[in-house]
Design a protein around this motif. Structure first.
Motif, short mmCIF file in Angstrom:
data_model
loop_
_atom_site.label_atom_id
_atom_site.label_comp_id
_atom_site.label_asym_id
_atom_site.label_seq_id
_atom_site.Cartn_x
_atom_site.Cartn_y
_atom_site.Cartn_z
N HIS A 12 6.47 8.59 -1.58
CA HIS A 12 5.98 8.02 -1.11
C HIS A 12 5.20 6.96 -2.95
CE1 HIS A 12 4.44 4.62 2.49
NE2 HIS A 12 5.01 4.50 1.32
N CYS A 22 1.37 6.84 -0.03
CA CYS A 22 0.46 7.87 0.46
C CYS A 22 0.74 8.83 -0.32
CB CYS A 22 0.43 7.76 1.48
SG CYS A 22 2.18 9.09 2.27
N TYR A 53 4.06 10.44 7.09
CA TYR A 53 2.23 10.00 7.18
C TYR A 53 2.30 8.41 7.63
CZ TYR A 53 2.11 14.43 4.86
OH TYR A 53 2.56 16.33 4.65
N CYS A 54 2.99 7.18 7.13
CA CYS A 54 2.75 6.25 6.90
C CYS A 54 3.71 5.65 8.51
CB CYS A 54 3.05 5.64 5.21
SG CYS A 54 1.62 6.42 4.21
N CYS A 105 9.20 6.63 6.42
CA CYS A 105 7.55 7.92 5.67
C CYS A 105 6.83 8.95 7.05
CB CYS A 105 6.45 7.30 5.22
SG CYS A 105 5.12 7.90 4.30
ZN LIG Z 1 3.20 7.56 3.12
#
Ligand SMILES: [Zn+2]
Lengths: 1000, 91
Positions: B59, B63, B8-9, B6
């Motif tokens: 996701h 998130c 972001y994660c 991901c």
């Molecule tokens: Zn994420």
């Protein structure tokens, strides 16, 4: 010791007797036995009947490939377990097992008559014969097949055992604890890699651990001794976890693997109690080394399925591992050298053994060894027939012609009580192919071997096609070092001496002197398909291996064709005159061996099967004996019966109360989305069909949400709490999807909008009070508030305080009645509810459930998304044109509302239906027709909601009917099983068309 | 079961994600200007490639961000992940 328990071994503890029953009779075995080895030690070969012909069948192997010895475990019909392989189940005190596929008994089987009529049961028989006549199917064929066939019995009670799931992560996972797996694990673990070694047996060592032959030497020790030392070394390695009794079930992409561990299956009955039975490991491994080994192949010849015909290496394992001789007068029938190891083992223990070999000669060390011992070898010969019904008694052999395609000379009969067969070895490529790997065909050994392209897994040992001890050890060492990129010298200087095969010969279907039509040469023992069936399928035009497999059912039994696939392919290739490598193989799918349902579901049973969502008022509903309905994961009160009322009676009472005095509904489950941001109004404009910009602060509005295809997706009331602040409600079942959809648009299509979404469904509880007396009740609850229509009009909201707690009051209506909804922080939900009930006492406030809510909405013609709509209804179809803004330039789904398909006038449209007999209530889902005489009858619609309305004192229904908008007054029919119900199309608003009641 | 990185994660198990079909299909800015066929092209037509495919993923159990992924559907190899609005990489 029984007469078949020949010797003591280190793997079976002959000081610990274990008693068990098989088909009701009690026998003795030892700790360390499998059910199969214990049966063989008692001289029992016959363990079942075959699936189709009900031929007597015996134990054929010693592992997961076993096609015949599948048993019913546990005689208690409540908890019995079918289809357990006797070769895999470890013997425990109290084990009760019985044979399957036998009715009425193993020794007298009525289905055996199928064997006598077998010339009439060719491939595809079930497809061909039982098709006709149709009437025979239900009364004759099916009961007959069900009674005499089938694989075992299901338990009648829920599984009482506990199963478990666990996650595991490691650097290296080694699958298989044979010699190559042990070498791999040691190399990995010694180099600081977190390593897991899984092995499906209870003991590591594979087939080398009982290889007590002087011709197989590693570092000057017999190979079994050497391996024993290596295993004790392994136990010292901190980085290594060894999981025995753990079999790989599935190898998915990205090195995600499932393995099943038998935790207490092997324990005596009195020690199993309360412990976990099986555990499913979910393993994510950086690197995977597959060392799954190989399976010995049978040979395909006439009557090759009698009890007492066993794979050669299994005979060796029963002897050298379990100390059990499968027969006292053995014949080994082989096409390769490995079977000679079995012969030597038998001979050295003083057991009679002869060899029949289809090859002309072999001069390898192990063959010379057998010759020196004086073991009789019939070279260039094949078995043409076998005799003995419940156990093999003798065989007939003949010489092979020069090219092996025929037999010559005279038949020779030889007596035996066990025929050990070996058709060579098939690498276990299942794991490799499950992970997405491809295969290459290796002509010289007639095997498919892994074609390795992945950087994250390799195959070592015999599953890679290395069959000789020396190449297994050396190649494994080199390959693993390279794969893990490490320099480890433990095995670099190892010396290996072993016999090496010099002569190879393979004949997929051995020739016979009698015509093929009169032979029974089995390929798939579990599904009873023969070489003849394969050839018939080819003659009938099936070419693809996948089609032949399904038509003949070859390879489709619980063993997934572990023993049969290669022969099926070989015979197809030979018959069709094509190269075997060009045929491809059938697909090997997980699980590698059958898994129990328990292992698959783990702890997710009973109340853990799915999340249950309950409102803060749930306990009150339970106290009032509410019946509940599942709406998504929510438990919603369905109705509240009093004095043994049934659903109908309760709903009639509840809905009358709601219309005539006051009703109260727990509406906490409705989805609630908090919307904030400077573009919140614009956002609502884009997601709802109607306009939002001009909605005043403190006002509420009903909205309809479409999919981009123009179909109704969700609905609900949204309240403007502030300039840039809205509270949206959604349907109970649609809440999560609506939030996802809104987030999707915000993030991907309209990232420029300043909007924030928060799910607050669980944050607030909602009591919805409706009915003509609702205003009076609200006044009692909020004495300081002005509830006049001017101060607090319909479709508006106000903040309020109750018991010092802030809450919101919305004057909105679900039901068409004067109604108020009170939203409060969830922890105060029950107390609010109880206050409402108390305040409403004098008006006989009546709690009502979802069923009454549906009825009240149907009376008013309010749709329920998901009941009156099904993803194919536009707002125009629903006659909700009023909510579709003509002025807005765009909103989700707008363009689709005038596609050629959505403007068709003969689409199904929402109408009301009144039955000619006002007491006749239609069935929801019932089909609607306009003409009864025309055949075939055209279905022009269906009933979506239907109730007996106590307020109108007649039956009402909502329905969708093709072109229904223009049908008002028309007579239609609802055909039921026993009668046709006459109905008339009506307006779909049955009650209070003028909307007087909301301001009553 | 993939492991998805991901944007972001970081790396997470596939079970946390949901796939939203083909990527880079932009909702027309002026749907009313489109013919039925053009609108249908946007609405219904999606590629289903055996090979490298550009996909939208969410996701969902993390998130909740949407992002794009380049995946080879024939072997599930993930060539790239990138945020919404970023240019697709050349594969
Ligand atoms: Zn994420």
């Amino acid at each position: 010791m029984t007469k078949y328990r020949i010797s003591k071994t280190r793997f079976v503890d002959q000081t610990k007797t274990v008693s068990f029953t098989f088909d009701g009779k009690t026998y003795l075995g030892f700790e360390g036995d499998t059910l199969a080895s214990a049966l063989l030690s008692n001289g029992i070969h016959l363990v079942g009947r075959s699936f189709k012909y009900h031929r007597p069948r015996g134990i054929m192997s010693c592992g997961s490939e076993e096609p015949n010895a599948i048993c019913q475990i546990n005689n208690n019909t409540d908890l019995t377990e079918p289809n357990v392989r006797a070769t895999e189940i470890e013997l425990y005190e109290g084990l009760s097992a019985s044979s399957q596929n036998c009715w009425p008994s193993l020794n007298f089987d009525i289905g055996g008559i199928n064997n006598l009529i077998s010339p009439f049961i060719p491939a595809g028989f079930y497809y061909k014969t039982f098709m006709w006549p149709k009437s025979f199917w239900k009364k004759i064929y099916e009961p007959l097949i069900r009674m005499s066939a089938g694989l075992g019995k299901s338990p009648t009670q829920p599984d009482p055992d506990i199963y478990d799931h666990k996650h595991e992560h490691c650097d290296v996972l080694v699958i298989g604890g044979g010699i190559s797996g042990i070498i791999s694990a040691k190399i990995a673990a010694k180099n600081n890699l977190k390593t897991i070694l899984i092995e499906d047996k209870n003991i590591l060592g594979g087939s080398t651990i009982y290889q007590n032959n002087k011709n197989f030497i590693i570092d000057n020790k017999k190979s079994n001794e050497w391996l024993m030392d290596e295993i004790s070394e392994l136990e010292k390695l901190d980085n290594l976890t060894i999981k025995t009794r753990t079999s790989l079930a599935a190898f998915h992409s990205y090195n995600y693997l499932l393995a099943k561990e038998n935790v207490s299956d092997h324990l005596p009955l009195n020690k199993k109690n309360g412990s976990i039975r099986q555990r499913l490991w979910k393993i994510r491994a950086d690197k995977v080394i597959v060392a799954a080994g190989a399976i010995e192949r049978p040979l395909v010849f006439n009557n090759n399925d009698r009890p007492g015909i066993i794979l050669s290496n299994s005979v060796k394992k029963y002897l050298d591992f379990y100390g059990v001789s499968s027969g006292l007068n053995n014949i080994i029938f082989t096409n390769n050298d490995s079977a000679y190891e079995t012969a030597v083992s038998l001979f050295e223990k003083g057991i009679s053994v002869k060899i029949v070999d289809i090859r002309k000669k072999s001069s390898s060390i192990i063959v010379k060894n057998a010759e020196e011992l004086g073991i009789k070898i019939y070279w260039n010969s094949t078995v043409v027939n076998t005799f003995g019904y419940k156990k093999i008694k003798s065989i007939e052999i003949m010489n092979l012609s020069e090219d092996g395609s025929n037999v010559t000379g005279d038949k020779k009969k030889i007596q035996c009580d066990c025929l050990a067969i070996s058709g060579g070895w098939t690498p276990m490529v299942h794991m490799h192919t499950q992970s997405g790997g491809k295969l290459d065909f290796r002509e010289i050994d007639q095997v498919f071997v892994p074609s390795e392209k992945s950087e994250n897994h390799i195959n070592v040992g015999s599953c890679y096609g290395d069959f000789e001890l020396e190449e297994i050890v050396k190649n494994t060492n080199n390959k693993v070092k390279k794969f893990l990129n490490i320099n480890e010298d433990s095995f670099d200087k190892i010396s290996v001496l072993c016999s090496k095969e010099t002569e190879k010969k393979n004949i997929w279907l051995l020739p016979n002197i009698i015509s093929e039509n009169k032979t029974k040469s089995f390929i798939d023992f579990q599904n009873d398909s023969t070489a003849k069936d394969i050839k018939l399928a080819l003659r009938e035009g099936f070419k693809s291996i996948e089609h032949v497999k399904r038509y003949t059912t070859t390879g489709m039994a619980t063993d997934q064709g572990k023993l049969s696939n290669m022969h099926a392919l070989g015979i197809i290739a030979d018959t069709a005159g094509v190269k075997m490598g060009t045929l491809g193989t059938t697909t090997f799918r997980p699980p590698f061996t059958p898994l129990t349902f328990g292992a698959i579901v783990g702890r997710s049973v009973g109340k853990f099967f799915d999340v249950e969502r309950k409102t803060s008022i749930h306990e009150w509903h339970i106290q009032k004996d509410a019946k509940f309905e599942n709406v998504g994961q929510w438990k919603r009160p369905w109705y509240y019966p009093i004095n043994n009322e049934n659903l109908h009676e309760a709903v009639q009472r509840e809905s009358k109360a709601a219309r005539n005095s006051a009703g109260i509904l727990d509406a906490s489950t409705l989805g609630k989305i908090d919307i904030q941001g400077s573009d919140a109004s614009e956002f609502l404009n884009r997601v709802y069909t109607n306009a939002w910009s001009k909605l005043g602060i403190g006002k509420c509005r009903y909205g309809l949400m479409l999919n981009e295809d123009g179909m109704v997706y969700d609905d609900g009331v949204t309240t403007r709490l502030g300039e840039n602040h809205y509270l949206m409600t959604t349907t109970t079942g649609g809440a999560a999807n609506v939030l996802s959809k809104l987030e999707d648009y915000l993030q991907t299509e309209w990232p420029e909008l300043d909007v924030y979404l928060t799910s607050v469904t669980d944050h607030y509880s909602t009591a919805s009070i409706c009915g003509p007396n609702s205003k009076e009740i609200l006044k009692k609850l909020f004495p300081n508030k002005n509830f006049s229509d001017e101060a607090f009009p319909h479709m508006s909201y106000q903040d309020a305080i109750i018991d010092k707690i802030e809450c919101r009051i919305m004057r909105i209506s679900f039901t068409g009645e004067l109604s108020y909804e009170i939203n409060i922080e969830s922890k105060y939900g029950k107390s609010l509810w109880e206050n409402c009930i108390k305040a409403g006492e004098e008006y006989k406030i009546t709690p009502y459930g979802t069923e009454t809510m549906h009825l009240l909405r149907a009376e008013k013609g309010f749709i329920i998304v998901g009941q009156d709509t099904d993803g194919t209804m536009t707002p125009i179809d629903l006659q909700m044109d009023w909510i579709v803004s003509k002025k807005k330039y765009d909103f989700i789904g707008k363009r689709s509302l005038y596609r050629s398909d959505t403007i068709r006038e003969d689409r199904k449209q929402l109408v009301g239906l009144l039955t000619d007999d006002p007491n006749e209530v239609l069935e929801e889902g019932a089909q609607i027709v306009s003409e009864l005489d025309k055949k075939p009858i055209e279905m022009i619609g269906h009933v979506t909601s239907s109730y007996f309305s106590p307020n109108l004192n007649k039956s009402i229904a909502l329905a969708v009917v093709k072109g229904g908008k223009k049908m008002k007054g028309q007579k239609l029919f609802v055909p039921m099983e026993n009668k046709n119900i006459n109905v008339t199309v009506s307006d779909f608003i049955f009650l209070d068309k003028e909307n007087k009641r909301i301001n009553a | 079961m993939f492991i998805i990185n991901c944007p972001y994660c970081g790396e997470r198990d596939q079970s946390e994600f949901s796939c939203g079909g083909e990527a880079h299909i932009v909702r027309p800015k002026q749907p009313t200007e489109l013919s039925d066929d053009e609108w249908a092209e946007y609405l219904f037509m999606r590629k289903n490639i055996k090979g490298v495919q550009f996909e939208r993923w969410n996701h969902a159990h993390g998130c909740r961000k949407w992002f794009n992924m380049v995946r080879d559907t024939s072997n599930d190899k993930i060539h790239a992940v990138y945020k919404m609005g970023e240019k697709p990489p050349v594969i």
